[in-house]
Structures are given as C-alpha cells and as structure tokens.
Design a protein around this motif. Structure first.
Motif, PDB file in Angstrom:
ATOM      1  N   VAL A 198       7.080   0.782  99.205  1.00  0.00           N
ATOM      2  CA  VAL A 198       5.808   1.507  99.107  1.00  0.00           C
ATOM      3  C   VAL A 198       4.655   0.649  98.597  1.00  0.00           C
ATOM      4  N   ILE A 199       4.957  -0.488  98.010  1.00  0.00           N
ATOM      5  CA  ILE A 199       3.904  -1.286  97.367  1.00  0.00           C
ATOM      6  C   ILE A 199       2.859  -1.820  98.360  1.00  0.00           C
ATOM      7  N   PRO A 200       3.235  -2.348  99.532  1.00  0.00           N
ATOM      8  CA  PRO A 200       2.208  -2.877 100.435  1.00  0.00           C
ATOM      9  C   PRO A 200       1.143  -1.848 100.819  1.00  0.00           C
ATOM     10  N   GLU A 201       1.559  -0.664 101.247  1.00  0.00           N
ATOM     11  CA  GLU A 201       0.583   0.346 101.662  1.00  0.00           C
ATOM     12  C   GLU A 201      -0.176   0.908 100.469  1.00  0.00           C
ATOM     13  N   LEU A 202       0.513   1.111  99.358  1.00  0.00           N
ATOM     14  CA  LEU A 202      -0.139   1.632  98.159  1.00  0.00           C
ATOM     15  C   LEU A 202      -1.200   0.656  97.653  1.00  0.00           C
ATOM     16  N   SER A 203      -0.933  -0.628  97.752  1.00  0.00           N
ATOM     17  CA  SER A 203      -1.907  -1.641  97.323  1.00  0.00           C
ATOM     18  C   SER A 203      -3.179  -1.566  98.160  1.00  0.00           C
ATOM     19  N   LYS A 204      -3.017  -1.310  99.452  1.00  0.00           N
ATOM     20  CA  LYS A 204      -4.203  -1.156 100.311  1.00  0.00           C
ATOM     21  C   LYS A 204      -5.020   0.060  99.900  1.00  0.00           C
ATOM     22  N   ILE A 205      -4.337   1.148  99.585  1.00  0.00           N
ATOM     23  CA  ILE A 205      -5.023   2.390  99.246  1.00  0.00           C
ATOM     24  C   ILE A 205      -5.861   2.249  97.979  1.00  0.00           C
ATOM     25  N   VAL A 206      -5.358   1.479  97.001  1.00  0.00           N
ATOM     26  CA  VAL A 206      -6.103   1.341  95.738  1.00  0.00           C
ATOM     27  C   VAL A 206      -6.939   0.065  95.684  1.00  0.00           C
ATOM     28  N   GLY A 207      -6.882  -0.751  96.738  1.00  0.00           N
ATOM     29  CA  GLY A 207      -7.687  -1.968  96.753  1.00  0.00           C
ATOM     30  C   GLY A 207      -7.206  -2.990  95.745  1.00  0.00           C
ATOM     31  N   ALA A 208      -5.933  -3.347  95.857  1.00  0.00           N
ATOM     32  CA  ALA A 208      -5.328  -4.259  94.885  1.00  0.00           C
ATOM     33  C   ALA A 208      -4.441  -5.274  95.578  1.00  0.00           C
ATOM     34  N   LYS A 209      -4.073  -6.312  94.850  1.00  0.00           N
ATOM     35  CA  LYS A 209      -3.057  -7.244  95.321  1.00  0.00           C
ATOM     36  C   LYS A 209      -1.689  -6.650  95.008  1.00  0.00           C
ATOM     37  N   GLU A 210      -0.708  -6.936  95.830  1.00  0.00           N
ATOM     38  CA  GLU A 210       0.605  -6.313  95.667  1.00  0.00           C
ATOM     39  C   GLU A 210       1.226  -6.542  94.295  1.00  0.00           C
ATOM     40  N   PRO A 211       1.121  -7.743  93.702  1.00  0.00           N
ATOM     41  CA  PRO A 211       1.729  -7.922  92.371  1.00  0.00           C
ATOM     42  C   PRO A 211       1.064  -7.089  91.273  1.00  0.00           C
ATOM     43  N   GLU A 212      -0.101  -6.506  91.576  1.00  0.00           N
ATOM     44  CA  GLU A 212      -0.822  -5.733  90.565  1.00  0.00           C
ATOM     45  C   GLU A 212      -0.394  -4.259  90.530  1.00  0.00           C
ATOM     46  N   VAL A 213       0.435  -3.829  91.466  1.00  0.00           N
ATOM     47  CA  VAL A 213       0.727  -2.402  91.637  1.00  0.00           C
ATOM     48  C   VAL A 213       2.202  -2.105  91.407  1.00  0.00           C
ATOM     49  N   ILE A 214       2.471  -0.998  90.739  1.00  0.00           N
ATOM     50  CA  ILE A 214       3.845  -0.542  90.507  1.00  0.00           C
ATOM     51  C   ILE A 214       3.906   0.972  90.656  1.00  0.00           C
ATOM     52  N   VAL A 215       5.109   1.474  90.922  1.00  0.00           N
ATOM     53  CA  VAL A 215       5.355   2.917  90.832  1.00  0.00           C
ATOM     54  C   VAL A 215       6.397   3.127  89.747  1.00  0.00           C
ATOM     55  N   MET A 216       6.136   4.098  88.868  1.00  0.00           N
ATOM     56  CA  MET A 216       7.059   4.375  87.771  1.00  0.00           C
ATOM     57  C   MET A 216       6.626   5.642  87.049  1.00  0.00           C
ATOM     58  N   ASN A 217       7.542   6.293  86.398  1.00  0.00           N
ATOM     59  CA  ASN A 217       7.281   7.379  85.453  1.00  0.00           C
ATOM     60  C   ASN A 217       6.374   8.465  86.034  1.00  0.00           C
ATOM     61  N   SER A 218       5.510   9.009  85.180  1.00  0.00           N
ATOM     62  CA  SER A 218       4.506   9.988  85.570  1.00  0.00           C
ATOM     63  C   SER A 218       3.184   9.561  84.951  1.00  0.00           C
ATOM     64  N   LEU A 219       2.105  10.240  85.313  1.00  0.00           N
ATOM     65  CA  LEU A 219       0.781   9.747  84.947  1.00  0.00           C
ATOM     66  C   LEU A 219       0.588   9.594  83.442  1.00  0.00           C
ATOM     67  N   THR A 220       0.826  10.658  82.677  1.00  0.00           N
ATOM     68  CA  THR A 220       0.555  10.571  81.245  1.00  0.00           C
ATOM     69  C   THR A 220       1.490   9.591  80.548  1.00  0.00           C
ATOM     70  N   ALA A 221       2.738   9.528  81.004  1.00  0.00           N
ATOM     71  CA  ALA A 221       3.659   8.530  80.447  1.00  0.00           C
ATOM     72  C   ALA A 221       3.118   7.125  80.695  1.00  0.00           C
ATOM     73  N   ASN A 222       2.603   6.892  81.889  1.00  0.00           N
ATOM     74  CA  ASN A 222       2.054   5.567  82.195  1.00  0.00           C
ATOM     75  C   ASN A 222       0.801   5.262  81.388  1.00  0.00           C
ATOM     76  N   LEU A 223      -0.034   6.278  81.151  1.00  0.00           N
ATOM     77  CA  LEU A 223      -1.193   6.066  80.281  1.00  0.00           C
ATOM     78  C   LEU A 223      -0.740   5.601  78.902  1.00  0.00           C
ATOM     79  N   HIS A 224       0.287   6.247  78.367  1.00  0.00           N
ATOM     80  CA  HIS A 224       0.792   5.850  77.050  1.00  0.00           C
ATOM     81  C   HIS A 224       1.312   4.416  77.073  1.00  0.00           C
ATOM     82  N   PHE A 225       2.140   4.092  78.055  1.00  0.00           N
ATOM     83  CA  PHE A 225       2.722   2.753  78.099  1.00  0.00           C
ATOM     84  C   PHE A 225       1.659   1.671  78.263  1.00  0.00           C
ATOM     85  N   LEU A 226       0.643   1.944  79.057  1.00  0.00           N
ATOM     86  CA  LEU A 226      -0.399   0.930  79.249  1.00  0.00           C
ATOM     87  C   LEU A 226      -1.349   0.872  78.063  1.00  0.00           C
ATOM     88  N   MET A 227      -1.530   1.999  77.368  1.00  0.00           N
ATOM     89  CA  MET A 227      -2.349   1.922  76.145  1.00  0.00           C
ATOM     90  C   MET A 227      -1.645   1.134  75.053  1.00  0.00           C
TER      91      MET A 227
END
Length: 459
Positions: free
Chosen positions: A111-140
């Motif tokens: 899913v990373i190649p197409e998802l990267s296009k959708i968000v305007g990113a390079k593939e190494p910059e994008v991941i899928v994991m967890n859920s939104l609020t969990a990811n906000l916590h982990f990145l904060m």
C-alpha cells in the motif's frame, strides 16, 4: 439557463433540472469509478421501509457521508477472502509463502507506493500502523520535546475532541497543564478561521510554542487550512509543525514532503474507504529519518527488517518512517486499504480534485438556490459555512437557523434517511454533506437537494 460545453457536446438546460444532472454524469470521464463500489440500497437505509414498494427498496441510496465512513470497494471482499483462504490452507507459512504474492511479513509494502502519491510524499516517509490518535501519541513522543521556555502547543480552537485529549494528556505527562494549550479561534461572528488569524497567532506566540498541531481539513466546517503557509510560519519561529489529516487524506491534494511538514497522521476509514476502525497512517519527513537522537517508543517491527529475525536486543532502526512502527500490522485491515488504493490507482489526486470541485460546486449552487427559496417563503433555512473553492475539499457544512420554529438537525437527518439519503449531522445546528469524487454522482446531489427541499417544506 446554463450552458455546459464538453468537447463538441453542448447542453442548454436549467441547472435545477434532473436531466441536467444526468447530462453532467454522462459527460464526466471519472463517473465510471462508481461501479467499483457497493452503494447501500434503500432497504438498508430507511427506517420506515414498510411504506415503500420492493422496487424502491432495491434502488441505490444517495450516500453523501464519506466524510464519516467511506463506501466499500467491491474488490475488498474478494481480497479478504483470499487472505482467509491463505490462512486456512497455509497457517503461519502465509507470512513468507503467499499464493497471491502478498506475504504477511511485508503486507504493508503493497500500500505504500499509492499511499505516498496520495499524500505527496516519498515512500520511505510513509507508514501504516495503529489508529490515528495512537499515532498522534507515538509521534508526539518524538516531536513534542518541551523546555522550560518553549512548551506550549498551538491548535485550532475547534479541534476534534480526540486531538485535544491527546494534546492535554501529553502536556500532563510532561508536567504541564491545559494552560499550555494555545487555541486559535475564528473572529467573533465568523464560522471559519482566516489565514491571517492563524499566522498572527503563530507570530505572537511562536517563541513559546514547541509544537503546532493543526487539522488539514476541519471536521466541522470542512475548511481546508493553508498547510504550506502554517508550516513556513511555524518553522520561521522554530516550532515543529504536525497535522491531523483525518478529513484531508484522499480528499484534497497534499504535498507533505514539498511543504516540509514535520509529521502527520490520518485514519483510513473516511476518504480512503478501508472500513470501520481501519488501520491508520503516518508521515515523517525525510529530514528527521536519520536523526536517531529524538526520543521514540520502539517495538520489534521498527527494527531493520533484514536483522529483525536475528532476535537481537539491540534496536536497529532503518533511516525510514518504518522505524516508528511497533508491531506487525493487521493483515486484514491492510488488505482492505489495499483494495481501495487499487481504485485510486486508476486516476490521480489531481483528477479527483478537479471532479470534486465540479461536484461540490454544483451542490453549492443548488443549495444556494434552495436557501433563497426557503427564505422567500419565510421557512427555516440554512447557510453554508464551508469556505469557497480552494479552501475546502468535498465537504459542505450547512448551518440551520431554526428561526421560524424549533427544530434539530437530527430530525432533518432522520427524515432524509427515510427518503434514502444518508448525510451526517453534528448537533445542534450543522449537517455535513460530502460528494465524494470516487463514487458520488451529480444525480446523487440533485436527489439530495430535492429531498432536503421536501423535508424543509413538508411536502
């Protein structure tokens, strides 16, 4: 009268005619994407089905609620059944030997190649994991690093509650409290934030702000915030800038890498059509990917895939967003996302955005005409609080006035549902309508506006 010129085809019809909506659909190059989705039938939507005949009950409903939950791609069921079949036949071997070439050990790589296009990113910059609020916590954990003099977090005043809870709890974890939250609210009497208001707040408070955390698209009003300018202003004051893209991803064109966004998170069940509670996604700009001095919570799936199964206790993160992963993702959730992204791959976000402008513009035009009619008849009317083209995605938010007699948006929503029309209400006064360019039609919009007129005039 309205003229629409499409190649050599010219139509002269009233914009409010049903035939005009059908004409627009028949000349829309992306209208065929609708066939890739399951559209709920009247029978599964209306509450008073006993009053409808079998032919009506078997008709497709008008589903304008993709801002809340996207529709199911037809491919989803087939791909999920394939995964169940592999599990049943192969057991644990499905992690590495997969008859459909989707080994579970690297299932998210699909899913990373197409998802990267959708968000305007390079593939190494994008991941899928967890859920939104969990990811906000982990990145904060990594990107909210407060100091004595720079510990505040700047947000929009009407941020989604979960974002506020996450921010407030992070502040408490670091020994601060809600007084460290700076909320930017619209000018008195206004429904949306102006760019000037946002940039002024950053300029005034920026020296004490550790993190700016904004929405990409505001969930209540549908406003598309000026993300690029927010990043530039925030960085000029030394702030980290992150975004909650729940209502933006798959809805508006994003250029997260080029805009120099530090990090972003999103869910996949709205405009990415991946099912209720679907796996979340995240972006981390490449400028941060080699910085291993930032704090982070680590897990087995964040260590280098080439050394992961050596079972070392030494964490070996790759210089990629992958290093922020904790555990292997749910195969079924990633597979549901994969099925939706296969539809996205048939077009581009640029093309979808252009179709979105046509659909939403048409909806806005019909609604404006309806609001005028209602006012002329001295009936309860509404205003569209969503900004104009360029400052929104596909969502329009209607604020009902209820000046003539008491009412509520839940009553309006229920009455529409019994006409086979699905929208989304936010008490006490707003109805949200989202013509999604992947599967909604001009005829859907015409039927919705006609249905709304019936409800508000008690036809």
């Amino acid at each position: 009268m309205a003229s629409l010129i499409l190649g050599s085809c010219v139509a002269e019809k009233s914009i409010e005619d049903h035939e005009f909506a059908i004409f627009l659909d028949s000349n829309d190059p992306l209208s065929n994407l609708r066939k890739d989705f399951l559209i709920p039938k009247f029978a599964n939507i209306v509450e008073e089905s006993s009053e409808l005949n079998s032919e009506t009950l078997n008709q497709e409903s008008v589903y304008l609620c993709g801002n809340s939950l996207g529709l199911q791609p037809k491919l989803t069921k087939d791909l999920l059944l394939e995964e169940l079949d592999v599990w049943g036949k192969s057991g644990v071997n499905g992690h590495f030997l997969h008859e459909h070439n989707r080994p579970w050990v690297s299932v998210d790589a699909n899913v990373i190649p197409e998802l990267s296009k959708i968000v305007g990113a390079k593939e190494p910059e994008v991941i899928v994991m967890n859920s939104l609020t969990a990811n906000l916590h982990f990145l904060m954990v990594s990107f909210y690093t407060p100091t004595k003099n720079r510990h505040k977090i700047l947000i929009e005043g009407k941020a989604f509650p979960s974002d506020y809870y996450a921010i407030e709890s992070q502040l408490k974890f670091h020994g601060f409290d809600s007084s460290s939250i700076i909320e930017v609210s619209p000018t008195l009497g206004k429904d949306v934030l102006s760019k000037a208001d946002i940039l002024k707040a950053i300029e005034i408070h920026g020296d004490e702000v550790a993190l700016i955390l904004f929405s990409g698209v505001q969930y209540y009003t549908g406003q598309f915030f000026p993300m690029k300018e927010i990043v530039e202003a925030g960085h000029a004051k030394g702030c980290i800038v992150g975004f909650d893209l729940a209502h933006a991803v798959g809805n508006v064109e994003l250029q997260l890498h080029d805009w120099n966004v530090d990090f972003a998170c999103w869910c996949s069940y709205k405009y990415l059509n991946s099912g209720p509670g679907a796996i979340g996604g995240a972006f981390v700009h490449e400028k941060h990917l080699s910085n291993f001095t930032r704090p982070r919570f680590a897990g087995w799936w964040g260590t280098n895939s080439s050394t992961r199964f050596q079972m070392s206790h030494k964490f070996d993160p790759p210089a990629a967003a992958d290093a922020f992963r904790l555990s292997n993702p749910c195969v079924f959730s990633v597979t549901a996302l994969h099925s939706s992204l296969k539809v996205f791959s048939k077009t581009s976000m640029s093309e979808l955005t252009e179709r979105s402008k046509r659909l939403t513009g048409y909806c806005e035009l019909l609604l404006t005409k309806l609001a005028s009619k209602l006012s002329e008849k001295n009936l309860n009317s509404f205003t569209i609080v969503t900004p104009g083209e360029g400052e929104r995605g596909c969502q329009l938010s209607l604020k009902f006035l209820f000046e003539k007699k008491p009412g509520s948006v839940s009553i309006i929503s229920n009455k529409l549902r019994n006409l086979g029309i699905v929208i989304d209400e936010r008490e006490p006064e707003v109805v949200r309508v989202s013509p999604v360019p992947l599967y909604n039609s001009f005829e859907d919009i015409w039927k919705f506006v006609r249905g709304l007129e019936k409800v508000l005039t008690n036809e």
